[in-house]
Enzyme design. Structure first.
Site, mmCIF file in Angstrom:
data_model
loop_
_atom_site.group_PDB
_atom_site.id
_atom_site.type_symbol
_atom_site.label_atom_id
_atom_site.label_comp_id
_atom_site.label_asym_id
_atom_site.label_seq_id
_atom_site.Cartn_x
_atom_site.Cartn_y
_atom_site.Cartn_z
ATOM 1 N N TYR A 141 0.811 -1.210 0.000
ATOM 2 C CA TYR A 141 0.000 0.000 0.000
ATOM 3 C C TYR A 141 0.848 1.264 0.000
ATOM 4 O O TYR A 141 0.360 2.332 -0.355
ATOM 5 C CB TYR A 141 -0.934 0.022 1.217
ATOM 6 C CG TYR A 141 -2.038 -1.012 1.188
ATOM 7 C CD1 TYR A 141 -2.244 -1.820 0.072
ATOM 8 C CD2 TYR A 141 -2.873 -1.192 2.278
ATOM 9 C CE1 TYR A 141 -3.246 -2.772 0.050
ATOM 10 C CE2 TYR A 141 -3.884 -2.141 2.267
ATOM 11 C CZ TYR A 141 -4.062 -2.922 1.147
ATOM 12 O OH TYR A 141 -5.066 -3.871 1.118
ATOM 13 N N LYS A 192 3.496 -15.302 2.356
ATOM 14 C CA LYS A 192 3.471 -16.050 1.095
ATOM 15 C C LYS A 192 4.917 -16.345 0.693
ATOM 16 O O LYS A 192 5.373 -16.030 -0.407
ATOM 17 C CB LYS A 192 2.725 -15.244 0.015
ATOM 18 C CG LYS A 192 2.378 -16.053 -1.233
ATOM 19 C CD LYS A 192 1.439 -17.218 -0.965
ATOM 20 C CE LYS A 192 1.069 -17.920 -2.277
ATOM 21 N NZ LYS A 192 0.357 -19.190 -2.034
ATOM 22 N N ASP A 224 -3.072 -18.047 1.621
ATOM 23 C CA ASP A 224 -4.221 -18.746 1.043
ATOM 24 C C ASP A 224 -4.699 -19.862 1.971
ATOM 25 O O ASP A 224 -5.909 -20.049 2.172
ATOM 26 C CB ASP A 224 -3.902 -19.284 -0.359
ATOM 27 C CG ASP A 224 -2.536 -19.937 -0.455
ATOM 28 O OD1 ASP A 224 -1.756 -19.869 0.520
ATOM 29 O OD2 ASP A 224 -2.235 -20.521 -1.517
ATOM 30 N N ASP A 248 -5.420 -6.897 5.759
ATOM 31 C CA ASP A 248 -6.642 -6.232 5.321
ATOM 32 C C ASP A 248 -7.683 -7.266 4.910
ATOM 33 O O ASP A 248 -8.855 -7.203 5.315
ATOM 34 C CB ASP A 248 -6.296 -5.307 4.147
ATOM 35 C CG ASP A 248 -7.407 -4.330 3.811
ATOM 36 O OD1 ASP A 248 -8.468 -4.376 4.463
ATOM 37 O OD2 ASP A 248 -7.213 -3.500 2.909
ATOM 38 N N ASP A 252 -11.084 -8.771 7.403
ATOM 39 C CA ASP A 252 -12.456 -8.632 6.917
ATOM 40 C C ASP A 252 -13.140 -9.999 6.859
ATOM 41 O O ASP A 252 -14.327 -10.130 7.190
ATOM 42 C CB ASP A 252 -12.474 -7.982 5.536
ATOM 43 C CG ASP A 252 -12.383 -6.464 5.609
ATOM 44 O OD1 ASP A 252 -12.148 -5.937 6.712
ATOM 45 O OD2 ASP A 252 -12.523 -5.802 4.568
#
Length: 358
Positions: A141, A192, A224, A248, A252
């Protein structure tokens, strides 16, 4: 001691949920002696409409001067067409960066009466209590270079840079180890590393740090797999630490396990514990002004503010108990309503929580 609080209502349902939350602040002040000085400022789309900037200099200065910040939400279709650098969300990212709010705490706790509202079966979700710790000021970001450019053949490409320094990883992982030590002692680091070099460094650093925390059970998951495990068997997790983008997404996802994203609070803290506290749900412009938004995430964010930044633990506990009592009494906003419960609006839900403070 008088605490200086800055309220940034923002856009969409932000003003409604912040208005509801202020009724809790007023009740705590009038009935239980909480000493606060409340200020308000513009942020996001509302600030763009007023002065053309999503984060005015005056708002930033008030944020620097405050002991803690309560934030509503930013964004909406009205501002989707303006240049990216001036969009409401850029103001939020800039505020996090300017205040160095590197540590994002996102609890996912299931209130017992809301088990039927969860996306998962009650026997899988009952007793859920997870703390997700998201690194907030680094990663993709904020990484440079970034942007959209046009090649000589006319093709456009978009570029973002995922970068983490060893210092950034150590800083957020240190918070995660410390929080895990105060809970069940289990920390899962999500990355990852099988694909990304930045994640390979992340895993290496966290693994070495674990030697200083022998009482903590450290595990690693690829992002994942972590997403799948949150849906398959979420109670295996105690504390999760991860980078900005992965956090993020996962937070959620976890919020829906609790019954609604309208129940998910968060805290964004600097190294000294000063922070900004906000619901996770966003601006929800489609229901703005309808008195239907769930204010509980904002109210629980107030409790986190009292707990983590202002050290007003008794008041924080009082709010948590009042929210639980209100839900136990059967009051529900539209997002968590089911047969046999009483549907109420934003204002009414806040009034019920105020009534339950005793």
């Amino acid at each position: 001691m008088t605490h200086k609080i800055l309220i940034l209502a923002g856009d969409g349902i932000g003003p409604e949920i912040m208005g509801a939350t202020e009724t809790l602040i007023a009740a705590l002040s009038e009935r239980f002696g909480l000493e606060v000085e409340v200020h308000h400022a513009l942020m996001g789309g509302a600030a763009i409409d007023d002065c053309g900037k999503p984060l005015p200099n005056s708002t930033l200065q008030l944020a620097r001067d405050a002991d803690a910040i309560l934030f509503g939400a930013v964004g909406g279709p009205k501002w989707d067409k303006i240049e990216r650098a001036r969009r409401p969300e850029r103001g939020l990212l800039a505020l996090r960066s300017e205040l160095d709010l590197f540590c994002n705490l996102r609890p996912a706790i299931l209130f017992e009466p809301l088990a039927p509202s969860s996306s998962l079966r009650p026997e899988i979700i009952a007793g859920l209590d997870i703390m997700i710790i998201r690194e907030l000021t680094g990663g993709i970001y904020f990484g440079e270079p970034r942007g959209i450019e046009q090649l000589e053949d006319g093709t456009r490409i978009g570029r973002n840079t995922l970068i983490y320094s060893e210092y950034e990883i150590r800083r957020i992982a240190g918070v995660a180890f410390d929080i895990a030590a105060k809970r069940a002692g289990r920390l899962c680091s999500v990355d990852k590393a099988n694909v990304l070099e930045s994640s390979e460094l992340w895993r290496d650093v966290v693994t070495v740090m674990a030697q200083d925390y022998p009482a903590i059970e450290l595990t690693h998951l690829y992002v994942d797999n972590a997403a799948m495990q949150l849906v398959r068997a979420p109670k295996q997790f105690d504390v999760i630490v991860t980078g900005n983008m992965f956090g993020d997404i996962l937070s959620d996802l976890a919020s829906m396990l609790t019954g609604s994203i309208g129940l998910a609070p968060s805290a964004s803290l600097d190294v000294d514990g000063k922070g900004m506290f906000e619901p996770v749900h966003g601006s929800a412009p489609d229901i703005a002004g309808e008195n239907s938004a769930n204010p509980l995430a904002a109210i629980l964010s107030l409790a986190m503010m009292l707990r983590y930044s202002l050290n007003e633990i008794e008041h924080a506990d009082r709010i948590d108990r009042a929210v639980a009592a209100t839900l136990n009494s059967g009051y529900r906003t539209a997002d968590i309503y089911s047969d046999g419960t009483q549907r109420v609006g934003t204002v009414e839900m806040a009034k019920n929580v105020v009534a339950a403070l005793n």
